[in-house]
Design a protein around this motif. Structure first.
Motif, PDB file in Angstrom:
ATOM      1  N   VAL A   1       0.946  -1.148  -0.024  1.00  0.00           N
ATOM      2  CA  VAL A   1      -0.015   0.019   0.019  1.00  0.00           C
ATOM      3  C   VAL A   1       0.742   1.400   0.009  1.00  0.00           C
ATOM      4  N   ALA A   2       1.843   1.057   0.671  1.00  0.00           N
ATOM      5  CA  ALA A   2       2.920   2.405   0.945  1.00  0.00           C
ATOM      6  C   ALA A   2       3.484   2.490  -0.648  1.00  0.00           C
ATOM      7  N   ALA A   3       3.881   1.508  -1.129  1.00  0.00           N
ATOM      8  CA  ALA A   3       4.402   1.716  -2.421  1.00  0.00           C
ATOM      9  C   ALA A   3       3.556   2.197  -3.604  1.00  0.00           C
ATOM     10  N   ASP A   4       2.247   1.628  -3.399  1.00  0.00           N
ATOM     11  CA  ASP A   4       1.292   1.974  -4.434  1.00  0.00           C
ATOM     12  C   ASP A   4       0.932   3.593  -4.295  1.00  0.00           C
ATOM     13  N   ALA A   5       0.896   3.909  -2.988  1.00  0.00           N
ATOM     14  CA  ALA A   5       0.734   5.562  -2.683  1.00  0.00           C
ATOM     15  C   ALA A   5       1.951   6.428  -2.869  1.00  0.00           C
ATOM     16  N   GLY A   6       2.891   5.859  -3.383  1.00  0.00           N
ATOM     17  CA  GLY A   6       4.160   6.719  -3.672  1.00  0.00           C
ATOM     18  C   GLY A   6       4.907   7.253  -2.176  1.00  0.00           C
ATOM     19  N   LEU A   7       4.599   6.436  -1.113  1.00  0.00           N
ATOM     20  CA  LEU A   7       5.032   6.889   0.171  1.00  0.00           C
ATOM     21  C   LEU A   7       6.331   6.150   0.583  1.00  0.00           C
ATOM     22  N   LEU A   8       7.100   5.687  -0.362  1.00  0.00           N
ATOM     23  CA  LEU A   8       8.029   4.775   0.300  1.00  0.00           C
ATOM     24  C   LEU A   8       9.271   5.524   0.928  1.00  0.00           C
ATOM     25  N   ASP A   9       9.458   7.131   0.388  1.00  0.00           N
ATOM     26  CA  ASP A   9      10.323   7.745   0.926  1.00  0.00           C
ATOM     27  C   ASP A   9       9.562   8.836   1.784  1.00  0.00           C
ATOM     28  N   ARG A  10       8.500   8.743   2.026  1.00  0.00           N
ATOM     29  CA  ARG A  10       7.803   9.766   2.774  1.00  0.00           C
ATOM     30  C   ARG A  10       7.581   9.186   4.336  1.00  0.00           C
ATOM     31  N   PRO A  11       8.181   8.814   5.336  1.00  0.00           N
ATOM     32  CA  PRO A  11       7.588   8.156   6.381  1.00  0.00           C
ATOM     33  C   PRO A  11       6.765   9.061   7.351  1.00  0.00           C
ATOM     34  N   ASP A  12       6.847  10.484   6.939  1.00  0.00           N
ATOM     35  CA  ASP A  12       6.238  11.351   7.749  1.00  0.00           C
ATOM     36  C   ASP A  12       4.621  11.365   7.547  1.00  0.00           C
ATOM     37  N   VAL A  13       4.323  10.669   6.296  1.00  0.00           N
ATOM     38  CA  VAL A  13       2.926  10.645   5.921  1.00  0.00           C
ATOM     39  C   VAL A  13       2.183   9.231   6.371  1.00  0.00           C
ATOM     40  N   ALA A  14       0.998   9.037   6.913  1.00  0.00           N
ATOM     41  CA  ALA A  14       0.334   7.777   7.411  1.00  0.00           C
ATOM     42  C   ALA A  14       0.266   7.135   5.892  1.00  0.00           C
ATOM     43  N   VAL A  15       0.423   5.933   6.240  1.00  0.00           N
ATOM     44  CA  VAL A  15       0.186   4.900   4.871  1.00  0.00           C
ATOM     45  C   VAL A  15      -1.571   4.754   4.873  1.00  0.00           C
ATOM     46  N   PRO A  16      -1.998   4.972   3.819  1.00  0.00           N
ATOM     47  CA  PRO A  16      -3.569   4.987   3.649  1.00  0.00           C
ATOM     48  C   PRO A  16      -4.075   3.570   3.899  1.00  0.00           C
ATOM     49  N   MET A  17      -3.758   3.100   5.143  1.00  0.00           N
ATOM     50  CA  MET A  17      -4.324   1.562   5.365  1.00  0.00           C
ATOM     51  C   MET A  17      -4.525   1.739   7.116  1.00  0.00           C
ATOM     52  N   SER A  18      -5.862   1.202   7.354  1.00  0.00           N
ATOM     53  CA  SER A  18      -6.328   1.456   8.677  1.00  0.00           C
ATOM     54  C   SER A  18      -5.578   0.705   9.588  1.00  0.00           C
ATOM     55  N   LEU A  19      -5.314   1.195  10.742  1.00  0.00           N
ATOM     56  CA  LEU A  19      -4.761   0.607  11.986  1.00  0.00           C
ATOM     57  C   LEU A  19      -5.496  -0.677  12.453  1.00  0.00           C
ATOM     58  N   TRP A  20      -6.488  -0.793  12.091  1.00  0.00           N
ATOM     59  CA  TRP A  20      -7.444  -2.027  12.586  1.00  0.00           C
ATOM     60  C   TRP A  20      -6.959  -3.335  11.883  1.00  0.00           C
ATOM     61  N   TRP A  21      -5.992  -3.220  10.568  1.00  0.00           N
ATOM     62  CA  TRP A  21      -5.741  -4.271  10.085  1.00  0.00           C
ATOM     63  C   TRP A  21      -4.672  -5.395  11.222  1.00  0.00           C
ATOM     64  N   LEU A  22      -4.245  -4.483  12.148  1.00  0.00           N
ATOM     65  CA  LEU A  22      -3.320  -5.193  13.069  1.00  0.00           C
ATOM     66  C   LEU A  22      -4.042  -6.025  14.112  1.00  0.00           C
ATOM     67  N   VAL A  23      -5.487  -5.663  14.452  1.00  0.00           N
ATOM     68  CA  VAL A  23      -6.148  -6.258  15.262  1.00  0.00           C
ATOM     69  C   VAL A  23      -6.155  -7.894  15.191  1.00  0.00           C
ATOM     70  N   PRO A  24      -6.225  -8.628  14.046  1.00  0.00           N
ATOM     71  CA  PRO A  24      -6.108 -10.127  14.280  1.00  0.00           C
ATOM     72  C   PRO A  24      -4.775 -10.396  15.042  1.00  0.00           C
ATOM     73  N   GLN A  25      -3.650  -9.741  14.828  1.00  0.00           N
ATOM     74  CA  GLN A  25      -2.462 -10.377  15.406  1.00  0.00           C
ATOM     75  C   GLN A  25      -2.278 -10.056  16.761  1.00  0.00           C
ATOM     76  N   TYR A  26      -2.955  -9.057  17.506  1.00  0.00           N
ATOM     77  CA  TYR A  26      -3.234  -8.939  18.550  1.00  0.00           C
ATOM     78  C   TYR A  26      -4.288  -9.759  19.519  1.00  0.00           C
TER      79      TYR A  26
END
Length: 275
Positions: free
Chosen positions: A138-163
């Motif tokens: 998602v970060a690559a598709d959004a052109g954010l590979l070199d922009r760590p200051d910008v949030a990746v357009p992917m919801s935080l809730w994707w991490l819930v299953p691993q928790y």
């Protein structure tokens, strides 16, 4: 684990003489189970480290209209919620069902419960790796590979299953380890058994740190980019999670080998084959 000089001398004497109250060495007997449980402690220690770092790069807004932002560390509460929800279900539903199937008083043995938790830990790391791989895409598709200051357009809730899976791991493995090390030491050394159990998690955290250092050294020695680069969009936490998943799978195999040869100290916990 902090042990006084006198306590350390006593433990060393027990190891050297291979004797306990019942005339059988218990520390040497428990050592293979202790050693084969370190990887799961190292894997679950990522909850408060790399999992949280992952979350800090993602879209943490709680709805576009509210303007509220979820702290990435707040997802650790899902581990506790899962723990609280699953323990009663395990005791009231799974244990009676297993008791009817296995004819064992506890439904499953302590080592079987620990083994199930180790399998869940392996699944947890695999899920974490897949989610992180998607985050990188998602970060690559959004052109954010070199922009760590910008949030990746992917919801935080994707991490819930691993928790949530970590919560299941704790219900099975961590409770099982506490029961096992408390039950399998002489009656007068219960505190030593609990200390042995707690020391697994301390050593596991150190093992995780050493593994991170080793991977970082190996990936940067040739001038390459570290898997743990400050810019996570250029890092490869997914590869590291796959390493932990592989080590967890190996841990299950080693654990099964020792668990199937373990003879319980008490007659109430007769060994049942884990395979």
């Amino acid at each position: 684990m902090v042990v006084s000089n006198g306590g350390c001398f006593y433990l060393c004497r027990l190891l050297a003489t291979d004797q306990d109250v019942d005339g059988k060495g218990f520390l040497i007997k428990l050592l293979p189970i202790w050693l084969s449980s370190i990887v799961i402690a190292a894997a679950t220690s990522q909850v408060s480290t790399l999992f949280t770092k992952q979350g800090s790069t993602m879209d943490r807004r709680l709805g576009a209209a509210t303007g509220l932002v979820v702290p990435p560390a707040a997802l650790q509460s899902f581990v506790s919620f899962t723990y609280i929800a699953v323990v009663p279900v395990y005791d009231r539903a799974l244990v009676p069902l297993a008791r009817r199937l296995t004819r064992h008083p506890a439904g499953v043995t302590m080592l079987q419960r620990i083994g199930a938790g180790m399998v869940m830990s392996c699944v947890t790391m695999a899920v974490a790796a897949l989610v992180e791989a998607k985050r990188l895409r998602v970060a690559a598709d959004a052109g954010l590979l070199d922009r760590p200051d910008v949030a990746v357009p992917m919801s935080l809730w994707w991490l819930v299953p691993q928790y949530v899976l970590v919560g299941f791991t704790e219900v099975f493995c961590f409770i099982g380890l506490e029961e096992f090390f408390y039950d399998q030491v002489p009656d007068g050394l219960r505190s030593v058994g609990l200390a042995l159990c707690l020391s697994i998690f301390g050593v596991g955290s150190y093992a995780s740190g050493m593994l991170v250092w080793a991977v970082d050294w190996a990936t940067t020695r040739g001038g390459g980019e570290s898997w743990f680069a400050d810019n996570l969009n250029r890092a490869h936490l997914d590869y590291f999670y796959w390493i932990l998943a592989g080590l967890s799978a190996l841990e299950v195999v080693v654990f099964l080998y020792f668990a199937n040869r373990y003879v319980y100290r008490k007659n109430s916990e007769q060994p049942v084959a884990l395979h």
